[in-house]
Design an enzyme around this catalytic site. Structure first.
Site, PDB file in Angstrom:
ATOM      1  N   ASP A   7       9.465  13.854   5.078  1.00 23.51           N
ATOM      2  CA  ASP A   7       8.163  13.843   4.403  1.00 23.51           C
ATOM      3  C   ASP A   7       7.047  14.123   5.402  1.00 23.51           C
ATOM      4  OD1 ASP A   7       8.195  11.424   5.732  1.00 23.51           O
ATOM      5  OD2 ASP A   7       7.202  10.319   4.139  1.00 23.51           O
ATOM      6  N   THR A  36       9.968  -3.863  -2.517  1.00 23.28           N
ATOM      7  CA  THR A  36       9.667  -2.509  -2.041  1.00 23.28           C
ATOM      8  C   THR A  36       8.612  -2.577  -0.942  1.00 23.28           C
ATOM      9  OG1 THR A  36      10.179  -1.520  -4.162  1.00 23.28           O
ATOM     10  CG2 THR A  36       8.669  -0.296  -2.751  1.00 23.28           C
ATOM     11  N   LYS A  60      10.839   3.012   8.840  1.00 22.61           N
ATOM     12  CA  LYS A  60      11.966   3.860   8.497  1.00 22.61           C
ATOM     13  C   LYS A  60      11.844   5.146   9.314  1.00 22.61           C
ATOM     14  CE  LYS A  60       9.784   5.337   4.162  1.00 22.61           C
ATOM     15  NZ  LYS A  60       8.631   4.490   3.908  1.00 22.61           N
ATOM     16  N   SER A  99      13.631   5.013  -2.000  1.00 21.44           N
ATOM     17  CA  SER A  99      12.547   5.993  -1.858  1.00 21.44           C
ATOM     18  C   SER A  99      12.756   6.870  -0.620  1.00 21.44           C
ATOM     19  CB  SER A  99      11.201   5.285  -1.802  1.00 21.44           C
ATOM     20  OG  SER A  99      11.206   4.309  -0.780  1.00 21.44           O
ATOM     21  N   ASP A 140       8.871   9.648   8.102  1.00 23.62           N
ATOM     22  CA  ASP A 140       9.683   8.431   7.999  1.00 23.62           C
ATOM     23  C   ASP A 140      10.727   8.533   6.880  1.00 23.62           C
ATOM     24  OD1 ASP A 140       7.777   8.250   6.022  1.00 23.62           O
ATOM     25  OD2 ASP A 140       7.039   6.249   6.600  1.00 23.62           O
ATOM     26  N   ARG A 141      10.533   9.465   5.930  1.00 26.49           N
ATOM     27  CA  ARG A 141      11.525   9.617   4.855  1.00 26.49           C
ATOM     28  C   ARG A 141      12.497  10.753   5.161  1.00 26.49           C
ATOM     29  NH1 ARG A 141       8.815   8.710  -0.996  1.00 26.49           N
ATOM     30  NH2 ARG A 141       7.487   6.957  -0.440  1.00 26.49           N
ATOM     31  N   ASP A 201       4.888  12.417   7.103  1.00 23.48           N
ATOM     32  CA  ASP A 201       4.746  11.645   8.352  1.00 23.48           C
ATOM     33  C   ASP A 201       6.090  11.329   9.004  1.00 23.48           C
ATOM     34  OD1 ASP A 201       5.300   9.866   6.215  1.00 23.48           O
ATOM     35  OD2 ASP A 201       4.478   8.182   7.335  1.00 23.48           O
ATOM     36  N   GLU A 240      15.902   2.130   1.613  1.00 23.02           N
ATOM     37  CA  GLU A 240      15.258   2.040   0.304  1.00 23.02           C
ATOM     38  C   GLU A 240      15.589   3.280  -0.504  1.00 23.02           C
ATOM     39  OE1 GLU A 240      11.223  -0.018   0.203  1.00 23.02           O
ATOM     40  OE2 GLU A 240      11.113   1.262   1.937  1.00 23.02           O
ATOM     41  N   ARG A 261      -4.541   4.401   0.697  1.00 24.59           N
ATOM     42  CA  ARG A 261      -4.418   5.832   0.409  1.00 24.59           C
ATOM     43  C   ARG A 261      -5.398   6.227  -0.689  1.00 24.59           C
ATOM     44  NH1 ARG A 261       2.234   6.334   0.738  1.00 24.59           N
ATOM     45  NH2 ARG A 261       2.316   5.429   2.813  1.00 24.59           N
ATOM     46  N   SER A 283       1.474   9.746   3.924  1.00 27.62           N
ATOM     47  CA  SER A 283       2.914   9.906   3.801  1.00 27.62           C
ATOM     48  C   SER A 283       3.325  11.159   3.032  1.00 27.62           C
ATOM     49  CB  SER A 283       3.515   8.645   3.178  1.00 27.62           C
ATOM     50  OG  SER A 283       4.913   8.734   3.187  1.00 27.62           O
ATOM     51  N   HIS A 284       3.979  10.957   1.886  1.00 27.37           N
ATOM     52  CA  HIS A 284       4.505  12.074   1.101  1.00 27.37           C
ATOM     53  C   HIS A 284       3.470  12.624   0.126  1.00 27.37           C
ATOM     54  CE1 HIS A 284       4.878   8.276  -0.879  1.00 27.37           C
ATOM     55  NE2 HIS A 284       4.863   8.894  -2.035  1.00 27.37           N
TER      56      HIS A 284
HETATM   57  C1  G16 Z   1       6.092   3.506   1.370  1.00 25.83           C
HETATM   58  C2  G16 Z   1       6.751   2.287   1.914  1.00 25.83           C
HETATM   59  C3  G16 Z   1       8.160   2.181   1.416  1.00 25.83           C
HETATM   60  C4  G16 Z   1       8.181   2.238  -0.105  1.00 25.83           C
HETATM   61  C5  G16 Z   1       7.506   3.496  -0.560  1.00 25.83           C
HETATM   62  C6  G16 Z   1       7.403   3.636  -2.047  1.00 25.83           C
HETATM   63  O1  G16 Z   1       6.707   4.639   1.902  1.00 25.83           O
HETATM   64  O2  G16 Z   1       6.759   2.315   3.333  1.00 25.83           O
HETATM   65  O3  G16 Z   1       8.685   0.987   1.909  1.00 25.83           O
HETATM   66  O4  G16 Z   1       9.482   2.200  -0.583  1.00 25.83           O
HETATM   67  O5  G16 Z   1       6.202   3.534  -0.041  1.00 25.83           O
HETATM   68  O6  G16 Z   1       6.516   2.715  -2.536  1.00 25.83           O
HETATM   69  P1  G16 Z   1       5.997   2.759  -4.024  1.00 25.83           P
HETATM   70  O7  G16 Z   1       7.216   2.718  -4.882  1.00 25.83           O
HETATM   71  O8  G16 Z   1       5.134   1.548  -4.128  1.00 25.83           O
HETATM   72  O9  G16 Z   1       5.259   4.062  -4.217  1.00 25.83           O
HETATM   73  P2  G16 Z   1       5.866   5.828   2.502  1.00 25.83           P
HETATM   74  O10 G16 Z   1       6.904   6.813   2.978  1.00 25.83           O
HETATM   75  O11 G16 Z   1       5.039   6.346   1.361  1.00 25.83           O
HETATM   76  O12 G16 Z   1       5.031   5.237   3.588  1.00 25.83           O
END
Ligand code: G16
Length: 559
Positions: free
Chosen positions: A285, A354, A386, A375, A289-290, A287, A373, A27, A117-118
């Site tokens: 979020d 994580t 997720k 998150s 998944d959240r 994409d 998780e 990212r 993602s977010h």
């Molecule tokens: C990603 C991962 C998750 C993780 C999250 C937060 O989510 O797929 O498993 O919990 O990042 O990670 P960090 O605490 O390292 O920022 P996503 O939704 O951003 O793809």
């Protein structure tokens, strides 16, 4: 039929520093991905690491700025690298769970997902690329390390510059590239995912609940990818009101918002829910998944509680009647509410670092059915990501079956299992060097054991530190070891302080401080979470010297 004929070219390039995938893919700011050959270098490194002599890859993203251009680059590069077939979402759009489903459904070799993602989007926002393997899940560290190694030495990439595929219209097209057949199928972004949800849940039963005007729901797609999915599933299939899904058009810049479903960034949903007009609310979020779950008058369900409530009611979901319930899991910083349920149901519960990728092996080896998780990620072994929409359907299933409100369900749950109070403080975009120093200091302290047996007054009781370490995980299936996954300070009463740096930011460092404790005393369980946790949070900020190293008096986001 005459095929369009194309020839591939080899283009010289030089490596970029820092193309190391983080928690879930690479990212960076959009302008970094748009700089000369940056995207091409990373895509070629993926294709080299996975061996391109395969038949099928799934390609799509969350609709953010630069997705369509990146999809065209990837199509041209896949063609030149000998990939035989691609399935691409219409206009390049797929949610992350939809890609995971399609990889599994078509037994594809994998998929390339374009998302940060977010993280905010738009020309000044972030972009991201991640590779998912043939099980449908994010590539494990072994694979991402191979990709990263290749980015460090890349000298050339292969591309077929004359190939322009129409991704706006559904249909299949075949081309001849260097004399070989190359097929691109552009498909409806939603249809296969919606079919999967119908196989997992009882849609007629859900429809009776959701279409009842006294059960008004509100879904906030946050201008991300989930709008079309949510409209089809909740409005067209389940009969929710025509205005039940808001911010439902995927926008390249997410409307200038931060598509992160938490109390800070989904404040619009919180406000609308506070009106008392809705029994259930959820946000996704960028994409998809959240998820964040809210009840009547914006009653907030923490992700740790959401996982535990679904676990305690898992038999209500038809899918698990077929598959059985194998086990539960959570990431290490996630509060242990699901552990309490596992104990009662006599199921195994796993604690992983994580990152959703760590659940994949457990699911593939039939040891894990449901996981989550802190998150805002919840999901099951129906796919290997997720899945925000799945979580909402799981909650609606429980509400429809029990006829309880969200708040009643959660409070009954606390009475039965006790309550895990949880909070997370995020300090975003801090000085990376100072944050590395903060972690290094704590690594030294936990290694020398000087904190052990230290007594702290937490509220009106005294607690003792009984364990402190930097979390290390040995995968029970492939025995790979992931070390340095977060500083843990554990007290004798079950209270925990956890510190780690985010692996999903695109610049600077984001510090995550997680604090949780457990209570089963009826006089405590309905108290304000922030009040119960305050003494422990104060101890954590002091002990970890957070203000000193971040230079911040307050976190950017409190969850
Ligand atoms: C990603 C991962 C998750 C993780 C999250 C937060 O989510 O797929 O498993 O919990 O990042 O990670 P960090 O605490 O390292 O920022 P996503 O939704 O951003 O793809």
């Amino acid at each position: 039929m005459a095929f369009e004929e194309h020839r591939s070219e080899i283009v010289s390039t030089t490596p970029y520093d820092g193309q190391k995938p983080g928690t879930s893919g690479l990212r960076k700011p959009v302008n970094v991905f748009m700089s000369n050959n940056y995207t091409q270098n990373f895509v070629q490194s993926i294709l080299d690491a996975i061996n391109t002599e395969n038949d099928l890859l799934i390609i799509g993203g969350d609709g953010r700025y630069y997705v369509q251009e990146a999809v065209q680059i990837i199509i041209k590069m896949c063609a030149a690298n000998g990939v035989k077939r691609l399935i691409v979402g219409q206009n390049g759009i797929f949610s992350t769970p939809a890609v995971s489903n399609l990889i599994r459904k078509h037994k594809a070799s994998g998929g390339i997902i374009l998302t940060a993602s977010h993280n905010p989007g738009g020309i000044n926002g972030d972009f991201g690329i991640k590779y998912n393997c043939e099980n449908g899940g994010p590539a494990p560290e072994g694979v991402t390390n191979q990709i990263y190694e290749r980015t460090k030495n890349i000298k050339q990439y292969k591309i077929c510059p004359t190939l322009n595929v129409d991704i706006a219209n559904i249909g299949a097209n075949e081309y001849k590239v260097d004399g070989n057949t190359f097929r691109v199928e552009v498909i409806d972004s939603v249809a296969d995912y919606s079919t999967l949800m119908k196989e997992i849940f009882d849609f007629p039963k859900l429809k009776t609940y959701v279409s009842n005007p006294s059960n008004k729901i509100l879904i906030d797609a946050m201008n991300g990818v989930m709008g079309p999915y949510a409209k089809q599933i909740f409005i067209d299939e389940l009969g929710a009101a025509s205005d039940a899904v808001v911010h439902s058009t995927p926008l390249p810049d997410f409307g200038g918002e931060h598509p992160d479903p938490n109390l800070t960034y989904a404040a619009g949903l919180v406000k609308a829910m506070s009106s008392g007009d809705y029994v259930f609310g959820a946000a996704f979020d960028g994409d998809g998944d959240r998820n964040m779950i809210l009840g009547h008058k914006a009653f907030f369900v923490t992700p740790s509680d959401s996982l535990a409530v679904i676990a305690a009611n898992i038999e209500l979901i038809p899918y698990f009647k077929k598959t059985g319930v194998k086990g539960f899991a959570r990431s290490m910083p996630t509060a242990g509410a699901v552990d309490q349920v596992a104990r009662k149901l006599n199921k195994n519960v796993y604690e992983v670092p994580t990152g959703w990728k760590f659940f994949g092996n457990l699911m593939d080896s039939n040891q894990l059915s449901l996981c989550g998780e802190e998150s805002f990620g919840t999901g099951s072994d129906h796919i290997r990501e997720k899945d925000g929409c799945w979580a909402v359907l799981a909650w609606l299933t429980i509400l429809a079956n029990t006829q309880l409100s969200v708040e009643e369900l959660v409070k009954n749950h606390w009475k039965t299992f006790g309550r895990n109070f949880f909070t997370r403080y995020d300090y975003e975009n801090c000085d990376a060097k100072k944050c590395d120093e903060m972690i290094a200091r704590m690594e030294k302290i936990v290694a020398d054991g000087s904190l052990l047996n230290t007594k702290y007054k937490i509220g009106n009781k005294e607690s003792v530190i009984i364990t402190n370490d930097n979390f290390e995980y040995k995968d029970p299936v492939d025995h790979s070891v992931s070390s340095r996954q977060g500083i843990r300070i554990l007290f004798d009463d079950g209270s925990r302080i956890v510190l780690r740096l985010s692996g999903t930011g695109s610049q600077g460092a984001t510090v995550r401080l997680y604090v949780d404790c457990y209570a089963d005393d009826i006089s405590v369980i309905e108290q304000e979470s922030s009040e119960v946790l305050k003494p422990l949070v104060d101890i954590a900020i002091d002990l970890l010297k957070i203000k000193e190293y971040t230079g911040r008096d307050k976190p950017t986001v409190i969850t």
